[in-house]
Design an enzyme around this catalytic site. Sequence first.
Site: not given
Ligand code: BDR
Length: 312
Positions: A242
């Site tokens: 992400h």
């Molecule tokens: C986001 O939530 C976290 O778990 C990850 O680091 C990312 O920023 C994804 O939903």
Amino acid sequence: MSARKIIIDTDPGQDDAVAILLALASPELEVLGITAVAGNVPLPLTQKNARIVCELAGRPDMRVFAGCDTPLKRKLVTAEHVHGKTGLDGSVLPDPVMGLQDQHGVDFIIETLRAQASETVTLCPLGPLTNIATAFERAPDIIGRVQEIVLMGGAYFEVGNITPAAEFNIYVDPDAAKIVFGSGIPITVMPLDVTHKALTTQARVDAFRAMGSEVGRMVAEWTDFFERFDKEKYGSAGAPLHDPCVIAHLLDPGLFSGRHVNVEIETMSDLTLGMTVADWWRVSGRAPNTMFMGDVNADGFFNLLTERLARL
Ligand code: BDR
Ligand code: CA
């Protein structure tokens, strides 16, 4: 051309860690500082993890600040079920030697935006938006000084990952997100719609490992760990990276495509709390406030990432 000045606001998290490494490996970016926020794990761990990652990148000189330890109005929700107990489960790294800055992360954001020329600093939030919103509430004069916000958060077509309607970062502090999305600052968003296309396949993880460096090994081990959750949940080939999408967008915006649309944050409904209501089809008549990304050239993204990480 001079390097683009950024502040990374983060809750590491394995994918945050990869994003920080990507930024520190890229001469086009000048990281003015890293502010930690409570999110994936509580603040004592996120600030420590941020320092671990800076040391891994060979940058013990980087300034890391601890910011807010709870969302603006709600109890903290964490994601150990994804990231493990430490937030960086998957490989063991020694405790950092570099210190934490004394200044509060929110004060650092305010001071930096006041000190730098107006509209020359980009904010890169990779976690809940608590630090950024608190800075805007405390010092509204800095809002007009931000060049742009490029953040990871939200989802529309891909729907939620922490609830059926909401993505984790926005869900943890929807009140903060509402402030940020209502700020009038140009915002670019990397939602799950994009990040779920940036998957760590076996070949891509092998390429990290094949670097033969400590960074390559760590990133491979972290992604191996992080993958297990998403593979099981989505039946996908790997895990979504992400947060590195935010940094990749700064380096090569052509990798991403999306639409300039209106995005509002749900803060009232129990059922859809934290939903990013993106007016993709422009049916609301509300003015666009966000560049909401929808697609990524995944091979191009991983080529960039691998080439940059190999420099560390
Ligand atoms: C986001 O939530 C976290 O778990 C990850 O680091 C990312 O920023 C994804 O939903
Ligand atoms: Ca994150």
